[in-house]
Motif scaffolding. Structure first.
Motif, PDB file in Angstrom:
ATOM      1  N   GLY A  81       0.995  -1.256   0.443  1.00  0.00           N
ATOM      2  CA  GLY A  81       0.269   0.170   0.115  1.00  0.00           C
ATOM      3  C   GLY A  81       0.546   1.504   0.269  1.00  0.00           C
ATOM      4  N   VAL A  82       0.419   2.407  -0.986  1.00  0.00           N
ATOM      5  CA  VAL A  82       0.998   2.902  -1.149  1.00  0.00           C
ATOM      6  C   VAL A  82       0.090   4.364  -1.582  1.00  0.00           C
ATOM      7  N   ALA A  83       1.005   5.966  -1.238  1.00  0.00           N
ATOM      8  CA  ALA A  83      -0.108   6.851  -1.957  1.00  0.00           C
ATOM      9  C   ALA A  83       0.558   7.032  -2.732  1.00  0.00           C
ATOM     10  N   GLU A  84      -0.222   7.647  -3.601  1.00  0.00           N
ATOM     11  CA  GLU A  84       0.565   7.838  -5.713  1.00  0.00           C
ATOM     12  C   GLU A  84      -0.559   9.503  -5.940  1.00  0.00           C
ATOM     13  N   ILE A  85       0.721  10.173  -6.260  1.00  0.00           N
ATOM     14  CA  ILE A  85      -0.217  10.937  -7.349  1.00  0.00           C
ATOM     15  C   ILE A  85       0.332  10.312  -8.137  1.00  0.00           C
ATOM     16  N   HIS A  86      -0.803  10.164  -9.466  1.00  0.00           N
ATOM     17  CA  HIS A  86      -0.511  10.193 -10.719  1.00  0.00           C
ATOM     18  C   HIS A  86      -0.716  10.885 -11.577  1.00  0.00           C
ATOM     19  N   GLU A  87      -1.239  12.548 -10.996  1.00  0.00           N
ATOM     20  CA  GLU A  87      -1.031  13.124 -11.855  1.00  0.00           C
ATOM     21  C   GLU A  87      -0.555  14.777 -11.072  1.00  0.00           C
ATOM     22  N   PHE A  88      -0.511  15.271 -12.127  1.00  0.00           N
ATOM     23  CA  PHE A  88       0.108  16.685 -11.371  1.00  0.00           C
ATOM     24  C   PHE A  88       0.094  17.819 -12.840  1.00  0.00           C
ATOM     25  N   VAL A  89      -0.606  18.701 -12.760  1.00  0.00           N
ATOM     26  CA  VAL A  89      -0.051  19.471 -13.856  1.00  0.00           C
ATOM     27  C   VAL A  89      -0.788  20.961 -14.352  1.00  0.00           C
ATOM     28  N   VAL A  90       0.472  21.444 -14.513  1.00  0.00           N
ATOM     29  CA  VAL A  90       0.088  23.167 -14.563  1.00  0.00           C
ATOM     30  C   VAL A  90       0.305  23.844 -15.309  1.00  0.00           C
ATOM     31  N   ASP A  91      -0.811  24.398 -16.388  1.00  0.00           N
ATOM     32  CA  ASP A  91      -0.960  24.877 -17.346  1.00  0.00           C
ATOM     33  C   ASP A  91       0.680  25.555 -17.315  1.00  0.00           C
ATOM     34  N   PRO A  92       1.278  25.796 -18.650  1.00  0.00           N
ATOM     35  CA  PRO A  92       2.363  26.332 -18.513  1.00  0.00           C
ATOM     36  C   PRO A  92       2.305  27.910 -18.592  1.00  0.00           C
ATOM     37  N   ALA A  93       1.693  28.910 -19.323  1.00  0.00           N
ATOM     38  CA  ALA A  93       0.958  29.750 -18.970  1.00  0.00           C
ATOM     39  C   ALA A  93       1.064  30.617 -17.288  1.00  0.00           C
ATOM     40  N   PHE A  94       0.320  29.377 -16.675  1.00  0.00           N
ATOM     41  CA  PHE A  94       0.405  30.136 -15.535  1.00  0.00           C
ATOM     42  C   PHE A  94       1.575  28.968 -14.530  1.00  0.00           C
ATOM     43  N   GLN A  95       2.421  29.125 -15.099  1.00  0.00           N
ATOM     44  CA  GLN A  95       3.820  28.220 -14.065  1.00  0.00           C
ATOM     45  C   GLN A  95       4.518  29.475 -13.667  1.00  0.00           C
ATOM     46  N   GLY A  96       5.258  29.050 -12.512  1.00  0.00           N
ATOM     47  CA  GLY A  96       6.365  29.632 -12.161  1.00  0.00           C
ATOM     48  C   GLY A  96       5.177  31.182 -11.002  1.00  0.00           C
TER      49      GLY A  96
END
Length: 155
Positions: A81-96
């Motif tokens: 058993g493990v906690a999983e981060i399946h997906e994590f994305v931020v639109d490149p126009a809003f990064q930083g």
């Protein structure tokens, strides 16, 4: 900054908005993404079903700009058993702008509240920017499977 984080897929009214975030985020790195529209729709639907309240969307002025899908009931291929981060994305126009950091921390906190002791995620071996981000968040490399690098964190 992030105006609100939504912790329920039912609240995401525009499925297309989340798909657009996915397309924008993976445009420069298609070898790590689903590249056919039907596959993207299917994957996002699976994420929402699988992660339920762990599918969170960051919005600015009501507009979706990023999302994370976290799962506190995942099993490794070895059955652990493990906690999983399946997906994590931020639109490149809003990064930083700190959006990703806040969204990521919201996902980690969600997992902690549900008893996670170990968190795992996978990142593309040459996807250096996220790899560095995850290290700054306390993750360490755990191994590699093909083009994917496993990253782990004890909480």
């Amino acid at each position: 900054m992030v105006s609100d984080l939504i912790a329920s897929p039912a609240v995401v009214s525009e499925e297309q908005d989340v798909e657009e975030i996915y397309w924008h985020a993976y445009a420069a790195i298609p070898h790590y993404a689903y590249t056919k529209p039907a596959a993207v729709k299917s994957y996002l639907s699976w994420l929402k079903r699988r992660t339920k309240k762990g599918f969170m969307v960051a919005r600015i002025a009501g507009r979706p700009v990023g999302f994370i899908a976290v799962d506190n009931n995942w099993r490794t291929p070895e059955g652990q058993g493990v906690a999983e981060i399946h997906e994590f994305v931020v639109d490149p126009a809003f990064q930083g702008r700190g959006i990703g950091k806040k969204l990521f921390q919201t996902g980690i906190n969600f997992l902690k509240k549900r008893g996670a002791q170990n968190i795992e995620l996978w990142v593309g071996e040459y996807n250096h920017k996220p790899h560095q981000f995850y290290r700054r968040q306390g993750f360490r490399d755990g191994g590699q499977w093909g083009k994917w690098v496993q990253m782990l964190k004890k909480v």
